[in-house]
Design a protein around this motif. Structure first.
Motif, short mmCIF file in Angstrom:
data_model
loop_
_atom_site.label_atom_id
_atom_site.label_comp_id
_atom_site.label_asym_id
_atom_site.label_seq_id
_atom_site.Cartn_x
_atom_site.Cartn_y
_atom_site.Cartn_z
N GLU A 1 13.14 -23.28 -11.74
CA GLU A 1 11.85 -22.86 -12.29
C GLU A 1 10.96 -22.40 -11.15
O GLU A 1 11.16 -22.76 -9.99
N ARG A 2 9.92 -21.65 -11.51
CA ARG A 2 8.98 -21.21 -10.48
C ARG A 2 8.18 -22.41 -9.97
O ARG A 2 7.79 -23.28 -10.76
N LEU A 3 7.97 -22.39 -8.66
CA LEU A 3 7.32 -23.53 -8.00
C LEU A 3 5.99 -23.90 -8.66
O LEU A 3 5.71 -25.08 -8.92
N GLN A 4 5.15 -22.86 -8.96
CA GLN A 4 3.84 -23.17 -9.53
C GLN A 4 3.94 -23.85 -10.91
O GLN A 4 3.16 -24.71 -11.26
N GLU B 1 -2.79 -21.06 -6.03
CA GLU B 1 -3.74 -21.04 -4.91
C GLU B 1 -3.25 -21.91 -3.76
O GLU B 1 -3.25 -21.50 -2.60
N LEU B 2 -2.82 -23.12 -4.14
CA LEU B 2 -2.38 -24.08 -3.11
C LEU B 2 -1.16 -23.56 -2.36
O LEU B 2 -1.05 -23.73 -1.14
N LYS C 1 -0.32 -25.02 1.37
CA LYS C 1 -0.48 -26.47 1.19
C LYS C 1 0.75 -27.13 0.56
O LYS C 1 0.72 -28.30 0.20
N VAL C 2 1.79 -26.32 0.35
CA VAL C 2 2.95 -26.86 -0.39
C VAL C 2 4.22 -26.81 0.45
O VAL C 2 4.55 -25.79 1.06
N LYS C 3 4.92 -27.92 0.46
CA LYS C 3 6.21 -27.98 1.16
C LYS C 3 7.31 -28.31 0.17
O LYS C 3 7.11 -29.15 -0.73
N LEU D 1 7.60 -25.42 4.64
CA LEU D 1 6.41 -24.80 4.08
C LEU D 1 6.81 -23.59 3.24
O LEU D 1 7.62 -22.77 3.66
N VAL D 2 6.24 -23.51 2.03
CA VAL D 2 6.55 -22.37 1.15
C VAL D 2 5.24 -21.70 0.75
O VAL D 2 4.33 -22.37 0.23
N THR D 3 5.12 -20.41 1.01
CA THR D 3 3.87 -19.73 0.65
C THR D 3 4.11 -18.60 -0.36
O THR D 3 3.17 -17.97 -0.83
N GLU D 4 5.35 -18.39 -0.69
CA GLU D 4 5.67 -17.32 -1.63
C GLU D 4 5.60 -17.84 -3.06
O GLU D 4 6.23 -18.85 -3.39
N LEU D 5 4.85 -17.11 -3.91
CA LEU D 5 4.58 -17.62 -5.26
C LEU D 5 5.78 -17.72 -6.18
O LEU D 5 5.87 -18.63 -6.99
N GLY D 6 6.69 -16.76 -6.07
CA GLY D 6 7.82 -16.78 -7.03
C GLY D 6 8.94 -17.74 -6.69
O GLY D 6 9.90 -17.85 -7.42
N THR D 7 8.79 -18.47 -5.60
CA THR D 7 9.89 -19.34 -5.15
C THR D 7 10.42 -20.23 -6.28
O THR D 7 9.66 -20.87 -6.99
#
Ligand code: URA
Length: 239
Positions: free
Chosen positions: A2-5, A21-22, A27-29, A34-40
């Motif tokens: 599933e998508r991280l968000q 946003e986070l 702010k998310v690991k 560290l993951v900053t890409e939204l679709g991960t």
């Protein structure tokens, strides 16, 4: 996956928008990275840490009603490589069958990842009603129907009260079609009950599990349960 968000939102930590946003803010690991890409994409076994807090992941519950065909087994894996009921439904979420149907039995089978509901539904004290249509060899006699209803000994233990009704007697083919409703779920129970009164089951279909039937589903087809149906199942076992 599933998508991280979505997973963060489902854990109850915050809304999906806030989760996005986070993530963007770094702010998310996930599993320490560290993951900053939204679709991960992540799954429910990944460790997700938001703002230093490890999330308690809740997997979204899913409920399938399958019209089980003959020739598939009701378990997650088979040593002989035979087809299983899990091959008939989407595999993006890990689900388990609620109880079992034999390889050659057809009809209503629930599959879900909701362990709580599964346990309630299969627990003998909840007496969930299961109705089968059995085609048996021979012309079944009235006294045998009565025995099935009153309870008979199988595997050294008496079965609880049941309902049995002759639907059709075929003298030429020497078979009887019987509708049998039981409130337990012992191993091969229906076949053993008929065996105990001297009849072999030639064909077996579960036509009803609680209030659920295969109406609208061809053999091998499935559908999702509605929220209302899931609530009704819970209310049936929490009376
Ligand atoms: N009873 C049986 O004997 N077999 C089934 O598959 C289900 C109930």
């Amino acid at each position: 996956m599933e998508r991280l968000q979505k997973v963060i939102a489902q854990s109850g930590y915050c809304s999906r928008r806030k989760a996005e946003e986070l993530i963007s803010m770094g702010k998310v690991k996930v599993n320490g990275e560290l993951v900053t890409e939204l679709g991960t994409k992540v799954n429910y076994t990944d460790t997700i840490v938001v703002n230093g807090k490890t999330l308690n992941q809740k997997e979204e519950k899913i409920y399938y009603l399958l019209n089980k065909p003959r020739g598939v087994i009701t378990s997650a894996k088979d040593e002989k490589g035979r087809k299983t009921v899990l091959d008939l439904i989407p595999d993006d979420k890990r689900v388990y069958p609620v109880g079992r149907l034999d390889y050659d039995t057809t009809g209503v089978l629930l599959l879900t990842n909701d362990g709580e509901l599964t346990n309630l539904l299969i627990h003998p004290s909840n007496h969930v009603e299961k109705t089968y249509i059995a085609k048996v060899k021979g012309l079944v006699m009235k006294q045998d129907i009565e025995k099935l209803c009153k309870g008979i000994i199988i595997d050294g233990k008496r079965t609880s009260k049941a309902k049995a009704k002759v639907k059709k007697k075929d003298k030429k083919a020497n078979t009887t079609l019987i509708q049998l409703t039981i409130y337990e779920g012992r191993n091969h129970q229906v076949k053993k009950m008929f065996e105990a009164v001297g009849y072999e089951v030639l064909k077996l279909k579960r036509e009803r599990f609680s209030f659920l039937t295969t109406t609208g589903l061809k053999s091998g087809e499935y559908r999702l349960l509605s929220v209302k149906e899931v609530k009704t199942l819970y209310s049936e076992v929490q009376k």
